[in-house]
Each structure stands twice: as structure tokens, then as C-alpha cells.
Design an enzyme around this catalytic site. Structure first.
Site, PDB file in Angstrom:
ATOM      1  CG  ASP A   1      -2.469 -12.677  13.262  1.00  0.00           C
ATOM      2  OD1 ASP A   1      -2.837 -13.733  13.807  1.00  0.00           O
ATOM      3  OD2 ASP A   1      -2.749 -12.377  12.095  1.00  0.00           O
TER       4      ASP A   1
ATOM      5  CG  ASN B   1       4.838 -10.882  10.660  1.00  0.00           C
ATOM      6  OD1 ASN B   1       4.443 -11.957  10.217  1.00  0.00           O
ATOM      7  ND2 ASN B   1       4.045 -10.028  11.281  1.00  0.00           N
TER       8      ASN B   1
ATOM      9  CG  ASP C   1      10.987   5.710   1.449  1.00  0.00           C
ATOM     10  OD1 ASP C   1      11.824   6.537   1.030  1.00  0.00           O
ATOM     11  OD2 ASP C   1       9.779   5.967   1.551  1.00  0.00           O
TER      12      ASP C   1
ATOM     13  CB  THR D   1      -0.233 -12.163   5.120  1.00  0.00           C
ATOM     14  OG1 THR D   1       0.284 -12.669   6.349  1.00  0.00           O
ATOM     15  CG2 THR D   1      -0.488 -13.308   4.170  1.00  0.00           C
TER      16      THR D   1
ATOM     17  CB  ALA E   1       6.285  -8.342   2.773  1.00  0.00           C
ATOM     18  CG  LEU E   2      -0.166  -8.156   0.891  1.00  0.00           C
ATOM     19  CD1 LEU E   2       0.267  -9.037  -0.270  1.00  0.00           C
ATOM     20  CD2 LEU E   2      -1.289  -8.844   1.645  1.00  0.00           C
ATOM     21  CB  SER E   3       1.684  -2.597   2.968  1.00  0.00           C
ATOM     22  OG  SER E   3       0.601  -2.962   3.782  1.00  0.00           O
TER      23      SER E   3
END
Lengths: 292, 292, 292, 292
Positions: free
Chosen positions: D74, D143, D173, D184, D187-189
Site C-alpha cells: 500500500d 490517505n 496532539d 483504514t 485515522a483508524l488508530s
């Protein structure tokens, strides 16, 4: 450091699992070879007849045996723990499939693992249960007591008090009151933290709280927790559930939770590692790797 | 139950707040009327000169006084606590504006509130600090030690060990290691639970972890925590920060955190209520109401 | 740009609010002074009799009037919207107390605000509803359709399919299927994101999912969503609820959700600002300030 | 429905992967057998010399070829997409190891999979990039654009504006501004939702926000987003990073993000299933099972 060997062993099996009979048979044969006294929990005997071991009620087993071997999974062990918690009997869980948080002796390797344990080579830890009181009825919970809405679609309203002090009023789907043991169960799905089983603490996790700043909170293990249904919520719209099973209706609108006075003696193979189980169960398998 | 009165009082003021001089003047006048011995922390004296109170280094104050009054807010108290933590002096915080988690004597009402406290009518609690060691250098933290990426945009890679046991490998923005006191600070923004200050526990909160099942974890207060930078991360891409201030570079790739051996004596007005402060600070003000 | 004035206005009032009568009386007086045709929804007329306005069924109102004024709060407007959604009538909400996400004309200032709006000076937006089908029965939902466990304590098991494609199998307390409008309601408590009402999207939020990597997911507004009860869950252990009210049992184990073909015309005072309402409702009032 | 076949193919390879040479060699052989025109991106040619294919700059490749095959993962595809986004060339990703969110042709099965795709049997989707402008400099991001603190331990302060409207002031932060593709990734974290790539939306995810009610928010894909550094934060304490790489300092304190005018043509094997990839990548492998 080693412990005295176990002499009298009670067997408790999970009902309804296809592989359970074969595992119990192998276990019985193995224990007989070692010359141990064996008893079979009477409900297990009724469901899996013909194992050729004398049946015993769980209460008598708790007095007679020094070790209960629970064959099944975490759920079976959870249930047995609540029933054996008043006694000094040790508990050990054999999992039929996946490693459990509690049942950490794998069935496929059990003969090798159990040998040393029966001779006294094991790690022991104490786990506490929660005591839930609703309208004079008491239930024990190893994982959690859950206060939740019942038969309605909308939020319930209740107050939480700890040691007589008002914590907050809350509109939510409910509240999970969890022991450290339960922190890997429903409380985790609700957004609670992992809590090391050594900690003397109780975890309160709101379920879908209306106030966004409402967060899970950890209080001391000796806290007296009281949930009071209030506002627009009727008591028949609420239930308190212990380990997902004993469902109680708080007719007088109050649920009280404290630590249960006796602890559970949970035993593990030597070198038992809580973090290993966490990694394994939660899929923390990611290893260092080169960036893509 | 009441305590002996405080006789010798050290004053520490927040620098740079416009209202601080007037508050200190009123406080000094009040303490003189009560016949207390008063000392002014020398840095406060330098920044807010002409208060007419003898200056003293914070070290000497810690030995000479039995109470340190910190005028400012939680940040000022945090800083003073780290400096006074080796001594038996009590700490009390006067907030200039909003109620603090730690500084809970409101400036506007301080004369009424302080009178009884100085006579020994107060609640006392012990809070512990964290001790952070990086390459032989040690720093104390009342709230938290934060391991975080530095000067880079991508994730850092590190392992966490507790009492010599491997917990997990992690790719994330960093890790917050928090005392119960710090659970209402940065750890809360990172998704950690609230932790009652009585608990003997340390909280580990991953910051934006790559593995979605990675969750905050609570371990015992006596745990020895070790973070080891690894994988593709260079040590100059990481910093360890104590209470948001002391920034250390882990040249050898290891950060060690334990409980600091001495505790802080934090004193509060009688009837101090942790949950009241939580409700107030977190906006849990929602009252029962009729549905819309 | 301005719109044609409203000529015929239907009034709908929240039942059971003590201040509603007075507000309706002032509103009626004001509308009469302006020479508008006024109708009172017949259920409102029954509950708050003697207002001196001709009653009309909500269906007839939808055909006869060009504006429905809903006096109450978001809940009252939600309910009216579902009933009026097949028609072209505009909707406007007057809130009796706190600012609503939908009802954003404050009762205390309504005369000043409504004047220009009635003359055609207003902002208009289109909102879509969800259409829920369970065993041939259909219900509309402005906020959300919630699939949830019913009368049981344990998790339910179900599959989600979108446009005929399998999304996932899930063990959880349920699933919230939300419109952008509903993203500030129950979906937000369940951990979902805020979704701007202009977006043509449907939000799926799992409730306490067993798999920790299960997350809220946004799909296109034209998606056909199908929930299939499966595994160990019986259909009578599940309900589908529309906007917290219409409770349906999925006897055949399937719940289908799509966008409802007609949209709602929601009107607001000129300069309507969605982000202002978000800030106000979510307590994002924090202003820049000096560090402590 | 099928598309015209691809005639001229550009190859782009990930640098530094040990298996890349062999994969490229097989691919080149395969494409030659099919009689396709082949070009090698010049940087790939420099790092992996001797492949016997004429090198071409990525700009010329974008004009000359009708398909870019990106071999890597990716990250490699992300990088290539940003460079090729002004052109009409199709993109296809071959992953060397694990299935990617974007690179979904498995290297081990590539010959079988690529045959039909080269003949025009494929699924095509359009993905949009973000355009980030800082002090007159522009960068593209497939992304996300991340606004984050730099070289400091404490929070940064900034305002978010959307289409000229103030959204909120925030101490955190940082902020992740993500395309659906990026939902995915980081942003997902940070706690953001999954967003179907078909959606025309931009996702804003606060990183460890100080205000607990601050949540991820979805706005329309055509939104003009502006971040303004303010309060106590200096501009040199902040960076804007595009896809984790291009690091920009907002000297004038403002970062502007919009949708990039051209979209990417991403092609997949026939029957491409976004949800399958989600399940696979997020470990949603749990199947219905009997309760323990």
C-alpha cells in the site's frame, strides 16, 4: 517453591461439547494411573453417563477434594468458581479448544502439563469474586455484575454511589461492574481497560452513556458500590445480571455490589504468564517489521 | 479526627498570573494575624518582589516548614510536589480560577476554608509519584511519564516489559505511563479510565496504537516498567517526558518507570470528595429530567 | 435569496410540558396578527384543549399547510418528521428549553425569529429518513434504526450485508443504523462519529462488539442494508427499534434498512450554523487560555 | 461489462524489498509473452538494475502508458498515486506479502489474476486525493494530511474552519484530515470510523483531544478545510504531514485542505470486495460458534 501434591480430585465437565467425553475418559485413566482419588460432579455424571467415576454434589466435592479440574472453557470455570468460592479447594481449567483467560491447560497437551501440577509444581493466584445483592437476594459473580435496561428501547437512569458518596447520575444502556478477572470480558467490549488480576480494584464501565465525558472508572477493591434506579426509569425496566446468567430484578430500585469475602485459588502451570495470554487472546501478534 | 495545627508555612506562587500578587498579599496578612511563621519560595520572591516575607530555597522550605501552600493551579502544584516529594511537608493547593483536581481550595473563599485547616481540621491523602530513569538520569512525575515520537511523522516501535515479563510489541505514537493522579490528565485524552487516587496501580495507555485491540492496561503500583525502543525506530526519534516538562532522550533505547519511594501528603478541606471534583471538572452535571 | 412566504401553518405541540400552553397561545396570537391561516394538530388539541384553533389530523395538515411548526424539542420534531415525510410541507422546530439539534428556534425569542422566516427569509435543508422493513412491516426513522438484544443478558449474533455483500458476522449487544441526523443521538453514545447532515451516507455503529477491531462504518446513502440474525440467537431475543419507539420483532430473522424515498424539508433561521449547534450541545466551549 | 485491453504498461517497484527483483522479472516475462509495451520507472531501474526494460521518468510514464503496475504494498501505491494523480493512467497494486487495502493482487497468484485484467476484465473505482496548501506550497495526500505537534511535549492549540465556518477550537496532539481511503490508516488508530471508498466525504479525527466530547467528524468531500494555529502555540511547534511523508511547517499558521481536482483510477480483479479486504485486514474472522 513447590506445593504439596493434590490427592483427591473432583472433575467438572462442560455440557454439550462433543469432545468432552473422550477428554474426561483420558483424564480419568491418567488420574487412576497416578493413584489419585477421583470424583465426578453429579450434574456432569448425569449428562455424560458411564464414565465409571462416583458422582458427588458440587458442595460435597468442595469439602472432600483438594483440587477441582474443570474441563471446558472459561465459561465452565466461571460457573464452577462461583459455586466453589466458599471453600479452600483449588481450581484448574482445561480448555477444549482455544486458550482461555482462565482455563489455560490445553486439552491436547494436558497429560504432560498435569503431571507436575498434581505433584505440586504449579503457580497459584487468588482471584476475588463480586457479591451482588438485590432486594435481599445475593448472587456471586467472577467476571461482572451488569446493570442493564430490560424490555425497553430507551436509556435507563440511575445513580452510582461508592462508599456512601454520590459518584454520578447517568443516562445510559447500563453499567458493568467488573472484577479484574472480568476486565477481559464484557467490560472490554464496553471500552474498559485491561486490569491485571493482582490488582485489588473494581472497574465500573458505563454502557453507551449519554454524557460523552462519562468514562470507565476504577475504584478500590473494598468499595461498597450502590446503584439506585431513578428518574423516569421503572425498576421493571432494569435487570442486574451476574456473569451473564443470574438475572435479578431490583424491585426496590437498588443494587449493591461488594467484594465477596472468600477468594478463589486458581492454579496454573509453572511459569504462567498473564501477558502471554493477553497477547494470544487479543491478537497482539504483530512483530517488528520493515515499513511498507 | 483532627491533626496538630500547622505552625510554619511556606508559600509558593504561580508565576505570570495577574491576580497572584493580590492573593499572596491577602494570604500573608491572614497568616500573620494567626501568628504563623511564613516563608516565601525564593523563585516566587524573585518574580513577585516586595511581599515582605523572607525568601527561602524550596529545599530549605521542605525541611523548615510543615505546610506548603501552593497558589496557582494544578500545574503549579504538580511542579512543587515533584520538588517536595522527598520530605514530609504537607501540600495544599489554592486555585486562582477554576477548581483543580489537586488545587481544591478556591481563592475567593480561601480565608474561610484555610482557618480550620491550619488548626488541624483537614483531610489528608497520600499520593505517589513515578520515578523515570533514562540512561542513568532520573526524573519524577506526579501525573505521567510519556514516551512519544519526536521530530518524525511516522509511528515509533517499542516493547513494553513489566517486572521482567514481555507485555507487547507496539507500533504507535507513544505510551502514557500514568499514576492514579495522572488518570485525569493526558491519559484521559488518550482513552484511559479514571483511577481513584487511593488505588495502588499504574496505568499504561497506548497513543494511537496500530493494533486496534491494544488497550489501556492497569498494573500493580509496585511494577517495574521498562520500555525498549526497537525495530525501525532510532532512539533520537523518541523522547520521555515527565509531567509534560522534563524531556529526556533515551540514548540507550530504554526507559524505566517505577513508583517513587516517597509519597506526597496532599491535604484538603474536611469533607473532601473526589467524585465531586470529577463531576465538576468533567461536566457530569446532567440531572434527571423528563424525556423530550 | 429568499423564499415565498408561508401562508397556512399547522401547529404541533409536545404533550405534557407545563409551559407548552402559554407558548402555543402566544404563537397563535402572533400568527393571527400576521393574518396567517392556522390549524392545530388534533392530538395536540385533545391534550391542550381550548386554544381556539380548528383541529386537523396530521395527514390533512400535511396536505393543507405549507409549514408545520413543532413546539417542543428534538423528540417532538423527530416524531412529526416521520409522520410528515411523505409530503412537501416544511418543518420548523421551536424548543421550549435548551437548543435542540433540530428544534433551533428558541421559544423565548421566537416572535423576533419567526417574523422573517414566515416572510420567506430562512435557510432550508433536506434531511433523509431511514426506512426499516421487518417481516413485511415498515417503519420510518429520522435518527436511527437500532437492532438490539431483547430480554436476554448475553450477546446476540447476526450478519450484516450491504447491497448483497457480506460485511461481517458480529457478536455484540446490537447495531445502530443511523442517518446523518442520528449521528448526534444514540450513535454518538455508541462511539460513532459526527456526520454532517449534508452527507449522503448511512452510519453503522456496533454496540459493545465482542471483536475489538469492529468499528463504526460509513456506507453510501443508497445502500441496502440487511441484518440477519444467526448463530445461537433466536429471533425473539432481538428487536428493531425506530427512533427509540416503534419496536419490531424480526420473526423471520431479517431486518432491512434503506433510505426512505422522500426527504424532509427542515427550515432554520437565516445564518443557521450546524457547527454552532454542535459546539453548544457538546460543550465545546473551551476557549484559548494560558497554560496553568 | 468489460473495458478495452491495456497496451502500454509502466512498472513501479518498491525499493529495498528482497523479493522484488524476482517478482519484476516474472512480470516482465509475462508481459512480453502477451506482447505488451513495457516501461520501467527510472528510479526503480536505478535501484534494481539489469531488468532489461527501458527506463522512463514517472511523468513520461503517466503520459505514455495506460496502466501503472505498482509492485510492493500500500505504501508504494500511495506514493505512486500522488505522483500520477494528474493523469488518466490506471493504477493496479501487486502486494508482495500480505493483502493490502489498495494493493490487492497477490504476488503469488499474479499471473492468473493479471491475464484477464490486461484484457479489460477488471473492476475500476475512482478515489480522490487531498490537496494540502501551506504557505503557498502544495502537497497531495492519498490517505491523510496530519496536523501534529512537533518538537514539543505539550498539546497544540488550533481552530478548525470548514467552508469559512468556525467548527471548534481545540487543544490536542493534532488532527487527522483523512480521505475515505485513509480511514483504514492512521485515522483508524486515532478512533475514526471506517469510510466506504465510494463516499464523497472527508473525515476529521482529533488526536488525544483535551475536551472529551470532541469526536471524529465527517464533512462533505467538497469542503474547504482550514486549520489555524492559535493560542499559545507557535507555528514552529506544528507540522503538516501528507501520507506520513511530506513534512511542511505552517510558517503563517494556516493549513488549507481540499479535495484534489483529479481522481485516481484504481483497478481491481473482477469481483473486488471492499468488505472482504476489511474483514481480512482487521481480523474480523470470528465465525458463529457455540457459547462456552
Amino acid at each position: 517453591m513447590s506445593h504439596p501434591p493434590f490427592r483427591s480430585i473432583g472433575l467438572i465437565g462442560k455440557h454439550g461439547d462433543p469432545g468432552i467425553r473422550h477428554t474426561l475418559e483420558r483424564l480419568i485413566e491418567f488420574l487412576r494411573e497416578l493413584g489419585r482419588e477421583i470424583w465426578l460432579e453429579e450434574e456432569t455424571d448425569r449428562r455424560i453417563p458411564g464414565l465409571g467415576v462416583a458422582p458427588l454434589s458440587i458442595d460435597k466435592m468442595a469439602r472432600r477434594c483438594d483440587l477441582a479440574m474443570v474441563v471446558g472453557g472459561d465459561g465452565t470455570l466461571l460457573h464452577a468458581a462461583a459455586e466453589l468460592s466458599d471453600f479452600d479447594i483449588a481450581l484448574l481449567g482445561i480448555n477444549l479448544g482455544r486458550l482461555g483467560f482462565l482455563a489455560d491447560v490445553p486439552q491436547r497437551d494436558m497429560i504432560n502439563v498435569l503431571g507436575p501440577m498434581l505433584r505440586g509444581e504449579y503457580d497459584e493466584e487468588r482471584r476475588f469474586l463480586l457479591d451482588c445483592e438485590v432486594g435481599g437476594k445475593r448472587r456471586k459473580a467472577f467476571n461482572d455484575v451488569v446493570i442493564h435496561k430490560w424490555n425497553i428501547a430507551r436509556l435507563i437512569e440511575f445513580e452510582t454511589h461508592v462508599d456512601g458518596r454520590f459518584v454520578n447520575f447517568q443516562r445510559s444502556d447500563g453499567l458493568i461492574i467488573s472484577s479484574p478477572t472480568g476486565s477481559t470480558a464484557y467490560a472490554l467490549s464496553g471500552g474498559g481497560p485491561l486490569v491485571h488480576p493482582d490488582l485489588d480494584a473494581i472497574l465500573l464501565v458505563p454502557i453507551c452513556p449519554h454524557t460523552l465525558s462519562n468514562r470507565p472508572i476504577m475504584v478500590g477493591g473494598d468499595s461498597a458500590i450502590e446503584i439506585r434506579i431513578c428518574g423516569n426509569t421503572r425498576t421493571d425496566e432494569v435487570r442486574a445480571t451476574c456473569d451473564g446468567q443470574g438475572i435479578l430484578e431490583p424491585h426496590d430500585g437498588v443494587v449493591r455490589i461488594t467484594k465477596y469475602p472468600h477468594t478463589i485459588r486458581l492454579i496454573h502451570p509453572k511459569g504462567h504468564d498473564y501477558f502471554y495470554i493477553l497477547r494470544n487472546k487479543l491478537g497482539w501478534s504483530e512483530a517488528p517489521r520493515h515499513p511498507d
